[in-house]
Design an enzyme around this catalytic site. Structure first.
Site, PDB file in Angstrom:
ATOM      1  N   THR A 308     101.880  -9.163  -0.011  1.00  0.00           N
ATOM      2  CA  THR A 308     102.149  -8.927   1.386  1.00  0.00           C
ATOM      3  C   THR A 308     101.881  -8.033   1.981  1.00  0.00           C
ATOM      4  O   THR A 308     102.106  -8.557   3.575  1.00  0.00           O
ATOM      5  CB  THR A 308     103.647  -8.687   0.849  1.00  0.00           C
ATOM      6  OG1 THR A 308     104.582  -9.616   0.232  1.00  0.00           O
ATOM      7  CG2 THR A 308     104.850  -8.285   3.026  1.00  0.00           C
ATOM      8  N   ASP A 485     103.648 -15.063   3.465  1.00  0.00           N
ATOM      9  CA  ASP A 485     102.295 -14.346   3.030  1.00  0.00           C
ATOM     10  C   ASP A 485     101.380 -14.461   1.678  1.00  0.00           C
ATOM     11  O   ASP A 485     100.472 -14.607   1.961  1.00  0.00           O
ATOM     12  CB  ASP A 485     103.203 -12.935   3.082  1.00  0.00           C
ATOM     13  CG  ASP A 485     104.672 -12.913   2.009  1.00  0.00           C
ATOM     14  OD1 ASP A 485     105.061 -14.277   1.584  1.00  0.00           O
ATOM     15  OD2 ASP A 485     104.642 -11.635   1.714  1.00  0.00           O
ATOM     16  N   HIS A 486     102.349 -14.992   1.130  1.00  0.00           N
ATOM     17  CA  HIS A 486     101.492 -15.965   0.267  1.00  0.00           C
ATOM     18  C   HIS A 486     102.443 -16.564  -0.902  1.00  0.00           C
ATOM     19  O   HIS A 486     103.014 -16.988  -0.546  1.00  0.00           O
ATOM     20  CB  HIS A 486     101.121 -14.607  -1.369  1.00  0.00           C
ATOM     21  CG  HIS A 486     102.476 -13.264  -1.636  1.00  0.00           C
ATOM     22  ND1 HIS A 486     103.389 -13.669  -2.632  1.00  0.00           N
ATOM     23  CD2 HIS A 486     102.616 -12.040  -0.943  1.00  0.00           C
ATOM     24  CE1 HIS A 486     104.381 -12.981  -2.503  1.00  0.00           C
ATOM     25  NE2 HIS A 486     103.747 -12.005  -1.489  1.00  0.00           N
TER      26      HIS A 486
END
Length: 731
Positions: A308, A485-486
């Site tokens: 993050t 974010d991921h």
């Protein structure tokens, strides 16, 4: 028979002897490390040679470290070997747990930054730990019992120092031999930017720890020795790879508010995804396909160990996270940055970040000052934030958090730039029964199957917030950007990924595309559509700033405007892999990007030339970004119309923050609240959060209060037929 047993006994090591106990300890450390390699890590071993290297690599450090005990005599030697075994086992155990969640290995920076995440780390560990993990300590327990109950007796004979030294030397030679074999199979192993999996696969977990400590020390020395001249090659590189602004979009949203929505762990595959025929994220799907939304379907996360924090770093600064650890933790307090909040603040914007957890998480309370955020509304700003019923996992539940966030957004002088960090859709994807509104998936992987339930909750939370924006009037003058974010499901769950994507198994091509996350930019009147350009998080900064009419030509940043007509469609990953519009490299394999056809560059001269050029471009970008971070090179650079940020000008203490907010409102009177005769708009915020008195959710139904308002119904639920023609920069 008795003679045979006696013969075997003579040849079998005497574990009572110091040397025999040493050999037993080496064997136990070796076998459990190799077991962990095969069962807990995805190291991508291919072929007999790599398997041999993997078998060999636990031995050198086991011999070197355990041989330390040979320089001592009696019980000291025995207990020292047990202690060394224990230390190695703890290191192995910790990496097994960390890898299961993050698909990476612990680094010195991650360990040092433990204070920024430790308050929540235990919540994840409790979910991922397995009883089988404790097998790494079984041999130690047995050895201790054998020694205590004198089944193994202390040998009082002194081991000759010469023998101890030769044993240590043998371990060192074995390590060098292993490195030589590894270097032959993978050239430049320690000099190029490789995935940490390569280091562990070829050299070993303990060797990786030593290498990581060396790199961390080297990084610290780089900053000390850096000077302004180090920027010249970087400026030349950026100048040579500059992308043109898109005349149709540049400045289109000038002067508007910007609300960045951080969609925690949200992956692209969730868009339009259904469980038992029911859409998981109906509201985000509608937003994604809206005619005023620019959506990017080939947009990848590019995070490293910082996860993050790396995503935030790229979006705000145009710099990658560093190869090890979180750059926000390691450099956020001390480095000079020229970040989006400071750039826009100096253009007359108010800037604020909102997060329903402690301010110190990922060192945000210090990094945000370096980035120039006027306000950071964290846990102390939210009423009842400590109420256990209002929290789950890593902070406040999204519906409650977003409703409380509206109170601060309505008071921000306009125009403002804000970032809202959601957290409910975070591993381990647990949600209390009263908030569940869709069935789990059926992959038989308990880590994975709850993912759609927290994603649905995030979807509903966003819709409630959007409804309030429209009623309050904030929507009409705002750019709303959403990004994942991921990944939410790591590639360690290959069987579950295959089931979710309807495949029998997964390849590295599938895993590369699994790294896609959503990126959407929406504003009333914006010419939208689904854009197929290949890009990633590093490209967000110039894209947003160009829409606002702010050039990035003089900025040291490594992204390219996603709307640029001549952008290079190359997406570097933090480990040196990459995706481009033509080819991709992932996990040591190469593919044609559009078809997934696996290729061998050596057999195709044209492909090899393009791949080599792309790899050089990626390596330079990552190296130069690291140089900027580790050398703090921006302290030597002064872009036009930018004043250096002074972190002493900022305070995120609640009392000071509220005092400043009141002062700014009296001076400017441009906030949403001021435009409503200084009356709050929160009466228009409707939520079905049961904790706040809303109706409980019903599985597989989206409550009416979570639907997008009717003003959006005719805004284009397009299925592609009515969308603005898609942009394909590949032309």
């Amino acid at each position: 028979m008795q003679r045979v047993m006696l013969a075997i006994k003579k040849k079998w090591p005497d574990f009572n002897a110091t040397v025999g106990f040493f050999l037993l300890s080496v064997f136990l450390v070796w076998i459990k490390t190799y077991w962990a390699y095969k069962t807990s890590f995805s190291l991508g071993v291919k072929g007999t040679l790599q398997e041999f290297i993997l078998i060999l690599n636990p031995l050198p450090t086991a011999i070197i470290l355990l041989s330390i005990a040979l320089y001592f005599r009696g019980k000291v030697a025995y207990w020292l070997m047990i202690l060394i075994n224990l230390i190695q086992s703890i290191w192995l155990f910790a990496n097994m747990l960390y890898y299961r969640e993050f698909s990476d290995f612990l680094s010195l920076n991650i360990i040092n930054s433990g204070g920024s995440v430790e308050n929540n780390l235990g919540k994840s560990i409790a979910e991922i730990i397995s009883p089988f993990d404790f097998l790494v300590f079984l041999d130690i327990i047995i050895l201790i019992l054998l020694v205590l109950f004198k089944r193994i007796k202390y040998d009082k004979v002194i081991v000759q120092k010469r023998f101890a030294a030769l044993t240590t030397l043998f371990g060192i030679v074995l390590m060098l031999v292993g490195y030589g074999i590894s270097s032959k199979d993978r050239s430049g192993l320690l000099t190029r930017t490789f995935d940490n999996n390569y280091i562990v696969k070829y050299l070993g977990l303990n060797e990786y720890a030593a290498y990581n400590m060396f790199k961390t020390k080297q990084t610290a020395d780089v900053k000390k020795d850096a000077d302004a001249q180090d920027l010249n090659k970087i400026k030349n590189y950026l100048k040579d790879n500059q992308a043109l602004q898109n005349a149709a979009y540049f400045g289109k949203e000038k002067g508007k508010n910007v609300i960045m929505f951080h969609l925690e762990s949200f992956q692209q595959f969730l868009i339009d995804y259904k469980v038992d025929g029911v859409e998981v994220t109906p509201n985000l799907n509608k937003f994604y396909h809206d005619q005023n939304t620019l959506s990017f379907d080939n947009f990848y996360n590019q995070v490293g160990q910082g996860k993050t924090a790396d995503a935030e770093m790229m979006l705000e600064t145009g710099l990658f996270g560093t190869a090890s650890g979180s750059a926000m933790v390691n450099y956020g307090t001390s480095n000079t940055y020229q970040a989006v909040p400071a750039i826009l603040d100096q253009q007359g914007y108010t800037t604020a970040a909102l997060h329903g957890d402690v301010a110190s998480f990922w060192n945000r309370d210090n990094t945000y000052k370096s980035w120039g955020y006027d306000y950071f509304f964290s846990k102390p700003y939210f009423k009842n934030a400590d109420n256990a019923n209002y929290n789950i996992g890593y902070g406040m539940k999204d519906k409650i958090f977003l409703k409380d966030s509206a109170k601060y957004l309505e008071q921000l002088p306009q125009p403002f730039y804000s970032k809202i960090i959601t957290v409910t859709n975070h591993y381990p994807y647990d949600l209390d029964k009263q908030n569940i509104s869709i069935a789990k998936t059926k992959t038989s992987d308990k880590t994975v199957d709850g993912y759609v339930q927290t994603a649905r909750y995030l979807d509903q939370s966003f819709a409630e917030f959007l409804n309030w924006m429209k009623k309050s009037g904030l929507y009409d003058n705002s750019v709303i950007a959403l990004y994942g974010d991921h990944y939410g499901i790591s590639e360690n769950h290959k069987a579950a990924i295959a089931k979710l994507t309807g495949k029998k198994s997964t390849t590295n091509f599938d895993l590369a595309n699994w790294q896609k996350v959503p990126f959407m930019v929406h504003a009333p009147g914006l010419k939208g559509g689904v854009n197929h350009t290949y890009g990633g998080e590093i490209d967000v900064m110039p894209t947003i700033l160009h829409l606002l009419g702010k050039s990035t030509q003089d900025n040291i940043q490594f992204g390219q405007d996603l709307l640029s007509p001549n952008r290079r469609q190359i997406v570097p990953f933090r480990n040196g892999d990459w995706v481009s519009a033509e080819y991709m490299k992932y996990g040591g394999d190469y593919y044609v990007t559009t078809t997934g056809t696996k290729i061998k560059p050596k057999e195709d001269p044209r492909a090899k030339e393009i791949i080599d050029q792309t790899q050089s471009y990626v390596d330079k970008m990552l190296t130069y970004s690291d140089d900027v971070q580790t050398g703090d090179l921006l302290r030597f650079y002064k872009p036009k119309d930018f004043k250096k940020v002074n972190i002493k000008d900022y305070s995120y203490q609640r009392a000071k923050g509220m005092s400043l907010l009141q002062k700014m409102n009296k001076e400017h009177k441009t906030s949403i609240k001021a435009q409503h005769d200084n009356k709050s708009t929160l009466k228009d915020y409707v939520t079905d959060a049961p904790e706040l008195g809303g109706e409980p959710q019903t599985i597989q139904e989206v409550s009416s209060s979570s639907e997008l308002s009717k003003t959006d119904e005719n805004n284009g639920e397009d299925d592609g037929a009515n969308a603005t023609p898609t942009t394909d920069i590949q032309q």
